[in-house]
Design a protein around this motif. Structure first.
Motif, short mmCIF file in Angstrom:
data_model
loop_
_atom_site.label_atom_id
_atom_site.label_comp_id
_atom_site.label_asym_id
_atom_site.label_seq_id
_atom_site.Cartn_x
_atom_site.Cartn_y
_atom_site.Cartn_z
N PRO A 47 152.24 34.49 75.31
CA PRO A 47 152.93 33.60 76.25
C PRO A 47 152.64 32.12 76.03
O PRO A 47 153.55 31.29 76.16
N GLU A 48 151.39 31.79 75.69
CA GLU A 48 151.06 30.38 75.50
C GLU A 48 151.79 29.77 74.30
O GLU A 48 151.88 28.55 74.17
N VAL A 49 152.33 30.65 73.45
CA VAL A 49 153.11 30.17 72.30
C VAL A 49 154.60 30.23 72.61
O VAL A 49 155.33 29.24 72.43
N PHE A 50 155.09 31.40 73.08
CA PHE A 50 156.53 31.55 73.22
C PHE A 50 157.10 30.78 74.41
O PHE A 50 158.24 30.30 74.35
N GLN A 51 156.35 30.64 75.50
CA GLN A 51 156.93 30.00 76.67
C GLN A 51 157.32 28.54 76.42
O GLN A 51 158.48 28.17 76.62
N PRO A 52 156.39 27.67 75.96
CA PRO A 52 156.80 26.29 75.73
C PRO A 52 157.82 26.15 74.60
O PRO A 52 158.72 25.30 74.67
N ARG A 53 157.69 27.00 73.57
CA ARG A 53 158.62 26.93 72.45
C ARG A 53 160.02 27.33 72.89
O ARG A 53 161.01 26.67 72.53
N LEU A 54 160.12 28.39 73.65
CA LEU A 54 161.42 28.86 74.13
C LEU A 54 162.07 27.79 75.01
O LEU A 54 163.27 27.50 74.86
N ARG B 282 153.26 44.75 75.80
CA ARG B 282 152.36 43.66 76.19
C ARG B 282 152.59 43.35 77.65
O ARG B 282 153.73 43.20 78.09
N ARG B 283 151.50 43.24 78.43
CA ARG B 283 151.60 42.96 79.84
C ARG B 283 151.33 41.48 80.12
O ARG B 283 150.45 40.89 79.51
N PHE B 284 152.07 40.93 81.09
CA PHE B 284 151.92 39.52 81.43
C PHE B 284 151.51 39.38 82.89
O PHE B 284 151.75 40.26 83.72
N GLN B 285 150.91 38.23 83.18
CA GLN B 285 150.65 37.87 84.57
C GLN B 285 150.69 36.35 84.70
O GLN B 285 150.53 35.63 83.72
N TRP B 286 150.91 35.87 85.92
CA TRP B 286 150.93 34.43 86.15
C TRP B 286 149.52 33.88 86.19
O TRP B 286 148.57 34.57 86.50
N ASP B 287 149.39 32.60 85.85
CA ASP B 287 148.08 31.96 85.83
C ASP B 287 147.38 32.07 87.19
O ASP B 287 146.17 32.28 87.26
N HIS B 288 148.13 31.92 88.28
CA HIS B 288 147.51 31.94 89.61
C HIS B 288 147.03 33.33 89.99
O HIS B 288 146.32 33.49 91.00
N LEU C 89 160.11 35.11 68.58
CA LEU C 89 159.16 34.70 69.63
C LEU C 89 158.67 35.89 70.45
O LEU C 89 157.64 35.79 71.12
N THR C 90 159.40 36.99 70.41
CA THR C 90 158.97 38.16 71.19
C THR C 90 157.63 38.70 70.70
O THR C 90 156.96 39.45 71.42
#
Length: 364
Positions: free
Chosen positions: A204-211, A356-362, A199-200
């Protein structure tokens, strides 16, 4: 003419019954010792009533009625009004202290994130905050937070604020309690972690709900909770029940290597350490041995030790070699870069383009 209403009288002062009693004694020319003798009360009791150090009981009121001539209800009413005034004063002081306590929380950020509702009235906002924590008062908050504060790993560079950290932890608990999970199965969770390595490489839209879905099946709630100002925590682990563990992640460093290492580090705590323990990661660990165990667990699970030793045997690799190695390991290349940086094989700026960089939706 506008209709007028009589204002209720609520003085902010009270006259202790002992002061009135003392005035009666002076008028009657009677000493405290004589009053004690005439009423059958102990001289010490009379003196404590006069000094306001002891309440004037109903029995005492009856004795004073016979000795001084004022009816018992007069003395009883003085005591009732005095005690009520004292109670109001204590309540007002407690409310003032709690309103001051509320100011220490990042309320605006908590409202923006939807954790609490905005209230115009300060008292209503205080009630909202207390309901968020599930406590009656700031004193109960302090008792509950004390259990978490012992576990908090304070950063060597920054001083985190207890109130902000406690709010972040509480939101994770709320989300964790709301998530439906199966009974905890250590063997199944350990096996699942090997699958999670793949999953790494996902978005995020794939790994978050799956994890979250897969971990919930084996009794582990994984909650992603935005950090608050001055929390400086990357992850936390604790048990919500004897059959439900909670892993809470913050995206503190916003890169895939840090996020995934934090997840596997917290998973190590779940598998290796006690259910009564709380682990909050923010920098320099107080319990070095258990933190190091969790670090080794995460590092070896993401990249098996023998494979890693073979990879770095030739020294500093190229970016192409990092990509090939990550592909062979079935993990994101950013994780390999992060490991190389952590072990000082490369500099902190080297290879960051593979992360890979991430950010929150808000924040988008």
């Amino acid at each position: 003419m506008a209709e007028m209403q009589e204002a209720s009288f609520a003085p902010d002062y009270t006259v202790p019954p002992g002061e009135i009693l003392e005035e009666y004694l002076e008028t009657a020319g009677m000493s405290q010792a004589e009053l004690a003798q005439r009423t059958g009360l102990a001289p010490k009791t009379v003196n404590q009533i006069v000094q306001g150090k002891a309440p004037l009981t109903q029995d005492t009121a009856l004795r004073l009625e016979r000795v001084l001539g004022r009816p018992a209800h007069f003395w009883n009413q003085l005591e009732v009004e005095h005690q009520e005034a004292l109670a109001r004063a204590r309540a007002a002081e407690a409310e003032r202290q709690q309103l001051d306590w509320m100011k220490r929380f990042p309320l605006k950020k908590m409202r923006d994130l939807g954790w609490i509702n905005a209230r115009r009235d300060k008292r209503e906002q205080l009630d909202e905050l207390l309901r968020f924590f599930g406590v009656h008062s700031s004193e109960q908050w302090a008792e509950v937070w004390e259990n978490h504060q012992v576990a908090y790993r304070q950063s060597q560079r920054f001083e985190a604020e207890a109130e902000a950290v406690s709010a972040w932890l509480r939101q994770g608990e709320r989300q964790g309690h709301a998530r439906r999970c199966g009974r905890y199965d250590a063997s199944a969770f350990r096996s699942l972690l090997k699958e999670c390595r793949a999953l790494t490489r996902e978005a995020p839209e794939v790994f978050q709900p799956r994890l979250q879905e897969r971990c919930a099946e084996v009794g582990v709630a994984v909650e992603f909770v935005p950090s608050l100002p001055k929390t400086r925590v990357s992850g936390a682990t604790r048990w919500l029940t004897s059959n439900k563990a909670l892993i809470q992640l913050s995206l503190r460093y916003r890169s895939d290597d840090q996020l995934w290492f934090s997840f596997f580090h917290e998973a190590g705590h779940v598998l290796l350490h006690g259910k009564r323990e709380i682990f909050v990661e923010g920098g320099n660990g107080l319990d070095g041995e258990k933190e190091e165990e969790a670090n080794r667990f995460a590092a070896d699970l993401l990249i098996p030790r023998r494979e890693w030793q073979g990879f770095i045997a030739s020294g500093r690799p190229s970016l192409e070699q990092v990509g090939d190695f990550a592909e062979r390991m079935g993990i994101a290349p950013g994780i390999v870069v992060g490991r190389l940086q952590h072990e000082r094989i490369v500099g902190w700026e080297w290879g960051n383009g593979l992360k890979r960089r991430f950010q929150w939706d808000h924040e988008g």
